[in-house]
Motif scaffolding. Sequence first.
Motif, PDB file in Angstrom:
ATOM      1  N   LEU A  60       0.862  -1.293  -0.370  1.00  0.00           N
ATOM      2  CA  LEU A  60       0.075   0.218   0.186  1.00  0.00           C
ATOM      3  C   LEU A  60       0.919   1.596  -0.097  1.00  0.00           C
ATOM      4  N   ALA A  90       0.696   5.256  -0.183  1.00  0.00           N
ATOM      5  CA  ALA A  90       0.545   6.414   0.300  1.00  0.00           C
ATOM      6  C   ALA A  90       1.175   7.984  -0.126  1.00  0.00           C
ATOM      7  N   LEU A 120      -8.372  -0.427   6.419  1.00  0.00           N
ATOM      8  CA  LEU A 120      -7.814   0.222   6.935  1.00  0.00           C
ATOM      9  C   LEU A 120      -8.287   0.457   8.333  1.00  0.00           C
ATOM     10  N   ILE A 174      -3.459   5.337  -2.806  1.00  0.00           N
ATOM     11  CA  ILE A 174      -3.913   5.992  -2.531  1.00  0.00           C
ATOM     12  C   ILE A 174      -3.464   7.620  -2.251  1.00  0.00           C
ATOM     13  N   TYR A 217      -5.565   8.954   2.695  1.00  0.00           N
ATOM     14  CA  TYR A 217      -4.746   7.761   3.573  1.00  0.00           C
ATOM     15  C   TYR A 217      -4.955   8.708   4.752  1.00  0.00           C
ATOM     16  N   THR A 233      -7.475   7.459   8.326  1.00  0.00           N
ATOM     17  CA  THR A 233      -6.078   6.297   9.571  1.00  0.00           C
ATOM     18  C   THR A 233      -5.286   7.429  10.281  1.00  0.00           C
TER      19      THR A 233
END
Length: 284
Positions: A12, A14, A63, A88, A93, A97
């Motif tokens: 992942l 960001a 997430l 993302i 993000y 999160t």
Amino acid sequence: MRLVAGQTPVALIARPVSADGRELPLVGTAVLDGSSKEPAIWISEALQDIYGWQPGQQVDLPLAGRPVRMRVAGVWRDYARQTGALMIDLADYRRLTGDQLVNDAAILLAPGVAPDQVAAALTATSSPGTLSIAYPGEIRAISLRIFDRTFAVTYLLEAVAVIIGLAGVAASFAALAVARRREFGMLRHLGLTRRQIGWMLAQEGALAAGVGVIGGLLAGAAIGLVLIEVVNRQSFHWSMDLRIPYGSLAVFASVLIVLAALAAVAAGRQAMRQGAILAVREDW
């Protein structure tokens, strides 16, 4: 991030990404939906092949300990992570999160600033072993060195193939020249010089090599297409743009044809050394 139990985790990433993803090496076009409330994500080709996600599809990502509905905006080309990656926007993000940590950063220096001084200043502000600094030139040099080492055997095989091919041409024309020495003697009686006969052998060698070069180019093109369109997709889950180096291929093919012509002439010299009278006398 593990998307499915039993599957290899995917990466992942960001980072700041615009709405149309113009910063990414996109495959195809992006699917833009300004009315959608779901945050956009961008998936790699490997992730698309493994999970079957398509641009415009809505998916749930785990997430911050909960599933979050996302929208696949497009597919981008990633050569670094074969198990899949998704990207993302950094703002989305952090909003979803609350994670403010940063693992990687790229620094663009102002004109005239020495990279070593900046690296030394950054290292001095952190504890030993905290920062790992790499320069773009070093990364590129390491990547090219690994790439060249991987294909070193291929280059060696190409050289061996060329040598074997030239040896085959020389052996074939040596045998033909010995079998045709009477013909060469008759041509000498008709007024042809040894240079003219050598030129004839050179043309025959060039024509034979030309047929081989054309066949090799066609076979190589077919193998290249299979590697690019089939093997890469099945083994590494990435695509590649096809670019044919016409200039390099033309130079390489021309050199091979010239070398084959010279090999044919060198192999036929022994048969042309025999006197014209002795060569013709064998038919009497």
